[in-house]
Design a protein around this motif. Structure first.
Motif, PDB file in Angstrom:
ATOM      1  N   GLN A   1       0.814  -1.207   0.000  1.00  0.00           N
ATOM      2  CA  GLN A   1       0.000   0.000   0.000  1.00  0.00           C
ATOM      3  C   GLN A   1       0.852   1.262   0.000  1.00  0.00           C
ATOM      4  O   GLN A   1       0.443   2.287  -0.526  1.00  0.00           O
ATOM      5  N   ASP A   2       2.006   1.245   0.605  1.00  0.00           N
ATOM      6  CA  ASP A   2       2.855   2.435   0.693  1.00  0.00           C
ATOM      7  C   ASP A   2       4.282   2.093   0.277  1.00  0.00           C
ATOM      8  O   ASP A   2       5.021   1.475   1.042  1.00  0.00           O
ATOM      9  N   PRO A   3       4.689   2.484  -0.922  1.00  0.00           N
ATOM     10  CA  PRO A   3       6.023   2.135  -1.414  1.00  0.00           C
ATOM     11  C   PRO A   3       7.148   2.789  -0.622  1.00  0.00           C
ATOM     12  O   PRO A   3       8.306   2.392  -0.749  1.00  0.00           O
ATOM     13  N   ARG A   4       6.836   3.793   0.193  1.00  0.00           N
ATOM     14  CA  ARG A   4       7.883   4.442   0.977  1.00  0.00           C
ATOM     15  C   ARG A   4       8.531   3.468   1.957  1.00  0.00           C
ATOM     16  O   ARG A   4       9.718   3.584   2.263  1.00  0.00           O
ATOM     17  N   ILE A   5       7.769   2.515   2.447  1.00  0.00           N
ATOM     18  CA  ILE A   5       8.304   1.567   3.415  1.00  0.00           C
ATOM     19  C   ILE A   5       9.405   0.706   2.788  1.00  0.00           C
ATOM     20  O   ILE A   5      10.448   0.468   3.391  1.00  0.00           O
ATOM     21  N   ALA A   6       9.176   0.242   1.580  1.00  0.00           N
ATOM     22  CA  ALA A   6      10.190  -0.563   0.894  1.00  0.00           C
ATOM     23  C   ALA A   6      11.457   0.253   0.652  1.00  0.00           C
ATOM     24  O   ALA A   6      12.579  -0.268   0.776  1.00  0.00           O
ATOM     25  N   ARG A   7      11.295   1.532   0.325  1.00  0.00           N
ATOM     26  CA  ARG A   7      12.462   2.393   0.089  1.00  0.00           C
ATOM     27  C   ARG A   7      13.266   2.574   1.385  1.00  0.00           C
ATOM     28  O   ARG A   7      14.497   2.543   1.372  1.00  0.00           O
ATOM     29  N   ILE A   8      12.572   2.761   2.492  1.00  0.00           N
ATOM     30  CA  ILE A   8      13.244   2.904   3.789  1.00  0.00           C
ATOM     31  C   ILE A   8      13.996   1.627   4.148  1.00  0.00           C
ATOM     32  O   ILE A   8      15.156   1.657   4.555  1.00  0.00           O
ATOM     33  N   SER A   9      13.338   0.490   3.984  1.00  0.00           N
ATOM     34  CA  SER A   9      13.962  -0.791   4.324  1.00  0.00           C
ATOM     35  C   SER A   9      15.223  -1.043   3.509  1.00  0.00           C
ATOM     36  O   SER A   9      16.248  -1.488   4.039  1.00  0.00           O
ATOM     37  N   SER A  10      15.160  -0.765   2.228  1.00  0.00           N
ATOM     38  CA  SER A  10      16.307  -1.032   1.359  1.00  0.00           C
ATOM     39  C   SER A  10      17.470  -0.088   1.632  1.00  0.00           C
ATOM     40  O   SER A  10      18.611  -0.389   1.261  1.00  0.00           O
ATOM     41  N   ALA A  11      17.203   1.051   2.285  1.00  0.00           N
ATOM     42  CA  ALA A  11      18.262   2.021   2.566  1.00  0.00           C
ATOM     43  C   ALA A  11      19.023   1.710   3.848  1.00  0.00           C
ATOM     44  O   ALA A  11      20.042   2.337   4.124  1.00  0.00           O
ATOM     45  N   ILE A  12      18.543   0.761   4.633  1.00  0.00           N
ATOM     46  CA  ILE A  12      19.195   0.411   5.895  1.00  0.00           C
ATOM     47  C   ILE A  12      20.222  -0.695   5.643  1.00  0.00           C
ATOM     48  O   ILE A  12      19.897  -1.749   5.107  1.00  0.00           O
ATOM     49  N   ARG A  13      21.450  -0.447   6.037  1.00  0.00           N
ATOM     50  CA  ARG A  13      22.533  -1.397   5.820  1.00  0.00           C
ATOM     51  C   ARG A  13      22.735  -2.269   7.063  1.00  0.00           C
ATOM     52  O   ARG A  13      22.575  -1.812   8.192  1.00  0.00           O
ATOM     53  N   VAL A  14      23.092  -3.527   6.850  1.00  0.00           N
ATOM     54  CA  VAL A  14      23.388  -4.437   7.948  1.00  0.00           C
ATOM     55  C   VAL A  14      24.889  -4.739   7.949  1.00  0.00           C
ATOM     56  O   VAL A  14      25.436  -5.173   6.945  1.00  0.00           O
ATOM     57  N   ILE A  15      25.537  -4.479   9.095  1.00  0.00           N
ATOM     58  CA  ILE A  15      26.979  -4.701   9.232  1.00  0.00           C
ATOM     59  C   ILE A  15      27.216  -5.920  10.112  1.00  0.00           C
ATOM     60  O   ILE A  15      26.882  -5.905  11.298  1.00  0.00           O
ATOM     61  N   PRO A  16      27.773  -7.000   9.554  1.00  0.00           N
ATOM     62  CA  PRO A  16      28.013  -8.195  10.383  1.00  0.00           C
ATOM     63  C   PRO A  16      29.194  -8.006  11.324  1.00  0.00           C
ATOM     64  O   PRO A  16      30.150  -7.292  11.016  1.00  0.00           O
ATOM     65  N   ASP A  17      29.098  -8.632  12.498  1.00  0.00           N
ATOM     66  CA  ASP A  17      30.188  -8.680  13.475  1.00  0.00           C
ATOM     67  C   ASP A  17      30.612  -7.308  13.966  1.00  0.00           C
ATOM     68  O   ASP A  17      31.803  -7.034  14.172  1.00  0.00           O
ATOM     69  N   PHE A  18      29.623  -6.424  14.161  1.00  0.00           N
ATOM     70  CA  PHE A  18      29.895  -5.101  14.729  1.00  0.00           C
ATOM     71  C   PHE A  18      28.885  -4.818  15.833  1.00  0.00           C
ATOM     72  O   PHE A  18      27.701  -5.057  15.653  1.00  0.00           O
TER      73      PHE A  18
END
Length: 255
Positions: free
Chosen positions: A80-97
């Motif tokens: 329903q709201d494409p903004r949520i997908a854009r926010i999710s994809s902009a968040i980076r995951v850093i392993p072992d930090f």
């Protein structure tokens, strides 16, 4: 790691996936799926973790069917709201930090994406503009990033909730538990008044320790906490349960 998306308020408590743990024992094999970071590198992702720690305090649970229903609703909200997908994809995951075994949710890449950052603020503003909120309380430190623009947009004052010895004036404090000890959340005396309505905001809810301490601190001086809000919720760490019946609103769910 599977990230589901959510744009709603719920007092229900999620049951985490059966293999979710705060820290992965070294002996377990990592099952990973590559995801592209903003730098172009492929990061092996399992479950998402953050370095905040506190003991789990379980209050209640929900059925597996209810948990699945919540996840399905999150998918519907994404559509329903494409903004949520854009926010999710902009968040980076850093392993072992900041230490091995932790998958750190890095919102600095969200801040570099002006469209996704604006979407994040807009979604919160749209939700809280007409809720008679006079105080936006930001939890140190990343709550200071999202809180002030929201406060300005809805006509509320911003109140920083800080760790000990950071505020220069007279303070009141609330102690909360960590995995190996305790810490405190502090607020300036006189920053809020009894009867005011507050929004408590942070970037992420993990175990819920700091967020819960901020809420209790406000409630002690007679402030009504309308809602807690975070950009990200780590379902496996059960922070929502620690908040009890206090409402929580999140944009992105990560497991």
């Amino acid at each position: 790691m599977q990230r589901s998306l959510l744009l709603r308020c719920s007092n229900s408590i999620f049951r985490p996936p059966p293999n979710s743990h705060r820290l992965r024992p070294p002996s377990l094999k990592r099952q990973s799926a590559p995801i592209a970071a903003s730098s172009g590198a492929q990061l092996p992702l399992t479950f998402s973790q953050n370095y905040r720690t506190a003991p789990n305090r379980l209050h209640c649970s929900v059925s597996e069917s209810q948990w699945k229903q919540d996840r399905e609703m999150a998918t519907a909200d994404e559509q329903q709201d494409p903004r949520i997908a854009r926010i999710s994809s902009a968040i980076r995951v850093i392993p072992d930090f900041p230490k091995p075994g932790i998958m750190f949710q890095d919102i600095t890449t969200l801040l570099l994406d002006t469209k996704a950052f604006k979407d994040t603020i807009d979604l919160f503003v749209e939700r809280y503009r007409d809720k008679n909120i006079s105080v936006v309380a930001g939890v140190e430190a990343r709550g200071f990033i999202f809180g002030p623009p929201i406060a300005l947009a809805i006509g509320a004052k911003f109140v920083p909730m800080r760790k000990p010895n950071k505020l220069p004036g007279e303070v009141i404090s609330e102690e909360y538990s960590l995995e190996y000890g305790t810490d405190k959340m502090e607020m300036h005396v006189g920053a809020v008044e009894a009867g005011e309505h507050a929004l408590v905001i942070d970037d992420l809810i993990a175990t819920g320790g700091t967020l819960c301490a901020a809420v209790k601190l406000l409630e002690r001086v007679g402030v009504h906490v309308v809602e807690c809000a975070c950009v990200i919720e780590l379902l496996g760490l059960k922070g929502r349960e620690r908040l009890g019946d206090r409402p929580l609103f999140v944009l992105v769910n990560s497991t």
